[in-house]
Structure formats: C-alpha cells, structure tokens
Design a protein around this motif. Sequence first.
Motif, mmCIF file in Angstrom:
data_model
loop_
_atom_site.group_PDB
_atom_site.id
_atom_site.type_symbol
_atom_site.label_atom_id
_atom_site.label_comp_id
_atom_site.label_asym_id
_atom_site.label_seq_id
_atom_site.Cartn_x
_atom_site.Cartn_y
_atom_site.Cartn_z
ATOM 1 N N TYR A 161 0.755 -1.170 0.065
ATOM 2 C CA TYR A 161 -0.020 0.187 -0.067
ATOM 3 C C TYR A 161 1.061 1.210 -0.148
ATOM 4 O O TYR A 161 1.975 1.165 0.542
ATOM 5 C CB TYR A 161 -0.833 0.080 1.270
ATOM 6 C CG TYR A 161 -2.114 -0.855 1.148
ATOM 7 C CD1 TYR A 161 -3.418 -0.454 1.266
ATOM 8 C CD2 TYR A 161 -1.757 -2.408 1.168
ATOM 9 C CE1 TYR A 161 -4.514 -1.300 1.079
ATOM 10 C CE2 TYR A 161 -3.046 -3.147 1.345
ATOM 11 C CZ TYR A 161 -4.154 -2.943 1.212
ATOM 12 O OH TYR A 161 -5.130 -3.706 1.088
ATOM 13 N N PRO A 162 0.186 2.428 -0.492
ATOM 14 C CA PRO A 162 0.992 3.646 -0.133
ATOM 15 C C PRO A 162 1.161 3.905 1.040
ATOM 16 O O PRO A 162 0.609 3.754 2.168
ATOM 17 C CB PRO A 162 0.232 4.689 -0.977
ATOM 18 C CG PRO A 162 -1.109 4.113 -1.070
ATOM 19 C CD PRO A 162 -1.049 2.767 -1.028
ATOM 20 N N LEU A 163 2.535 4.734 1.354
ATOM 21 C CA LEU A 163 2.797 5.356 2.568
ATOM 22 C C LEU A 163 3.339 6.716 2.441
ATOM 23 O O LEU A 163 3.794 7.034 1.392
ATOM 24 C CB LEU A 163 3.900 4.389 3.240
ATOM 25 C CG LEU A 163 3.502 3.092 3.763
ATOM 26 C CD1 LEU A 163 4.874 2.398 4.190
ATOM 27 C CD2 LEU A 163 2.666 3.052 4.895
ATOM 28 N N LEU A 223 14.088 0.198 2.897
ATOM 29 C CA LEU A 223 15.050 -0.389 1.934
ATOM 30 C C LEU A 223 15.083 -0.194 0.258
ATOM 31 O O LEU A 223 15.715 0.192 -0.194
ATOM 32 C CB LEU A 223 14.935 -2.055 2.221
ATOM 33 C CG LEU A 223 15.149 -2.381 3.582
ATOM 34 C CD1 LEU A 223 15.061 -3.941 3.830
ATOM 35 C CD2 LEU A 223 16.690 -1.751 4.062
ATOM 36 N N SER A 224 13.609 -0.224 -0.120
ATOM 37 C CA SER A 224 13.219 0.045 -1.631
ATOM 38 C C SER A 224 11.882 0.327 -1.389
ATOM 39 O O SER A 224 10.987 0.252 -0.659
ATOM 40 C CB SER A 224 13.661 -1.169 -2.364
ATOM 41 O OG SER A 224 12.605 -2.306 -1.862
ATOM 42 N N TYR A 225 11.628 1.329 -2.618
ATOM 43 C CA TYR A 225 10.039 1.774 -2.922
ATOM 44 C C TYR A 225 9.997 2.265 -4.284
ATOM 45 O O TYR A 225 11.164 2.668 -5.062
ATOM 46 C CB TYR A 225 9.863 2.840 -1.783
ATOM 47 C CG TYR A 225 10.801 3.848 -1.753
ATOM 48 C CD1 TYR A 225 10.589 5.107 -2.550
ATOM 49 C CD2 TYR A 225 12.065 3.964 -1.035
ATOM 50 C CE1 TYR A 225 11.438 6.328 -2.475
ATOM 51 C CE2 TYR A 225 12.954 5.078 -1.004
ATOM 52 C CZ TYR A 225 12.638 6.102 -1.832
ATOM 53 O OH TYR A 225 13.704 7.128 -1.741
ATOM 54 N N ASP A 226 8.734 2.539 -4.698
ATOM 55 C CA ASP A 226 8.340 3.288 -5.822
ATOM 56 C C ASP A 226 7.927 4.690 -5.414
ATOM 57 O O ASP A 226 7.126 4.752 -4.352
ATOM 58 C CB ASP A 226 7.447 2.482 -6.602
ATOM 59 C CG ASP A 226 7.812 1.143 -7.215
ATOM 60 O OD1 ASP A 226 9.088 1.020 -7.338
ATOM 61 O OD2 ASP A 226 7.066 0.347 -7.235
ATOM 62 N N THR A 227 8.039 5.871 -6.031
ATOM 63 C CA THR A 227 7.700 6.898 -5.774
ATOM 64 C C THR A 227 6.382 7.484 -6.311
ATOM 65 O O THR A 227 6.282 7.215 -7.869
ATOM 66 C CB THR A 227 8.855 7.896 -6.219
ATOM 67 O OG1 THR A 227 9.960 7.676 -5.266
ATOM 68 C CG2 THR A 227 8.572 9.179 -5.628
ATOM 69 N N VAL A 228 5.528 7.933 -5.507
ATOM 70 C CA VAL A 228 4.364 8.845 -6.477
ATOM 71 C C VAL A 228 4.385 10.177 -6.108
ATOM 72 O O VAL A 228 4.269 10.654 -5.054
ATOM 73 C CB VAL A 228 3.043 8.256 -5.788
ATOM 74 C CG1 VAL A 228 1.668 8.728 -6.468
ATOM 75 C CG2 VAL A 228 3.077 6.561 -5.789
ATOM 76 N N ASN A 236 4.829 -0.014 -2.809
ATOM 77 C CA ASN A 236 5.733 -1.240 -2.770
ATOM 78 C C ASN A 236 6.917 -1.188 -2.009
ATOM 79 O O ASN A 236 8.105 -1.304 -2.490
ATOM 80 C CB ASN A 236 5.909 -1.406 -4.140
ATOM 81 C CG ASN A 236 4.510 -1.659 -5.097
ATOM 82 O OD1 ASN A 236 3.792 -2.160 -4.737
ATOM 83 N ND2 ASN A 236 4.623 -0.937 -6.232
ATOM 84 N N VAL A 237 6.635 -0.699 -0.817
ATOM 85 C CA VAL A 237 7.921 -0.494 0.104
ATOM 86 C C VAL A 237 8.269 -1.591 0.933
ATOM 87 O O VAL A 237 7.581 -2.373 1.629
ATOM 88 C CB VAL A 237 7.224 0.607 1.175
ATOM 89 C CG1 VAL A 237 8.388 1.253 1.948
ATOM 90 C CG2 VAL A 237 6.680 1.747 0.361
ATOM 91 N N SER A 238 9.778 -1.872 0.741
ATOM 92 C CA SER A 238 10.265 -3.031 1.597
ATOM 93 C C SER A 238 10.973 -2.138 2.785
ATOM 94 O O SER A 238 11.679 -0.990 2.758
ATOM 95 C CB SER A 238 11.520 -3.637 0.780
ATOM 96 O OG SER A 238 11.037 -4.432 -0.099
#
Length: 233
Positions: A179-181, A193-198, A208-210
Amino acid sequence: MTHIYRARLELHDSLYFATREIGRLYETEAIVHNYALCYALGLVDSDRYGTQVSEEHEYRYFCREQVPMYEEHLSKLNEVGIYVTPARSLQHTSVLHTWKYANNNYHVEMEKTQKNIPSFGRAKEIAPESAFEFFILSQNPLPKPSKWIRLGKWMSKAELTVKELDKVKQGNGDFMFPYPLNPLDVMFTHQVLSYDTVNMPPVSLIRNVSLNGHFYEFDGFKIPARMKYRFKV
C-alpha cells in the motif's frame, strides 16, 4: 493496545484533485493522500475524537484563509494516537472532462469588448463506483464513523465501510508493504530499503515499500507500527 481498522471507500461521484498538471491536463492519481483522508473522515478539530485545535488554527467546512495548517491540525492526531494511511485503489476507472470558458470583459460604459480569447482545459477524474482501501490505527476504540463522507475538489460523495481487525500480532524484521505510505511518517521509525515514488502534493508518497522495523501482522499481512505524522525531514 492498538486497534487497527480496514476501511473501504466506494465513490458515488467523480473524484477530482490535481495530482499533477501536464500543460492543460489536470490529472487525478488513483491514490488518496492520508492528509486528505484525515479531513474527509472528520478527524481534524473534532470534539468526538478529542482533536480540537485553538481558535487560531480551527478548521471547518468554510475556512477564513486558504492556507494549509497540516502540522497544527495533524499533530493533534498524534496526541490522541490516531493514524490514517493513504488509500490505494482496489478498482478504478478514469473519466476525462473538457472545460472551456471565455474571457468576458464588462465595462460601465458598455464598450465593445476588444478581445474574446477562449480558454480550455481537461480534468482527468476517478469515475464513480471506483473503490479504495486504507487503514486506521488508533490507541483507543474509535466511534462508529459516518457512512458517507465527501472529499476532493468537488466534495465528491463516497460510501465508507470500516471493520476492526482481530487476532493482530506484533513483530520486528524485514517485510513488504504494497500500500502507499507517507515517507515522512515511517522514515524515523523504520529502515526503508526500497520503494516506488508517487509524486503528488503536499508530500510525495511511496508504495511497494520494503522496510525493516516493527510491524503488526494479521492473516499473513504486515503493516508498519509506530507511525506518526511528521512534517520535517
């Protein structure tokens, strides 16, 4: 003890807010920011939730000044232990509306207008019957919320259903949260650790956050714990 609620929104009107402006196109991302949800849910400046603010920072449907006061408003939610995550789309479609207006000049002398320059733009909105999901974390049981809320630039009507989760466990370690954070709210309590940015205002979100850190777990699903609203890096 933390109470965790799974909330679902179903749109009954088109939802519009300008996530990004591309020339004359004003696009709405299929994500609802957690700041916007706090206002739409009526959590801000509420007797019901114990989040009243001073008269200087009060918030009502009509505002004396169109100046954001996120820190003053949302800090009250930190004090009572309420946190709302951004909402992701479960299913959605988009609609494109074109608007157009002309520059009409009026004069006391009723002089002929010298120019009539049309202006137009397009708004990409989220269509009715689209559905979103998010979570509410609270230190105390929450009162039953209203079935209907309004959000977005057009104050669009949406149906809200909320269910408290049971058999919630706690843990610590590496986990994935799809989910988005809001990155400001987790970067001080977790190792991201990793993520996609919006990219969206007022604070860009990640999805998609680790992460590594404390979490709540239910039915094999893990959600970050200890999240609070923060406003400075």
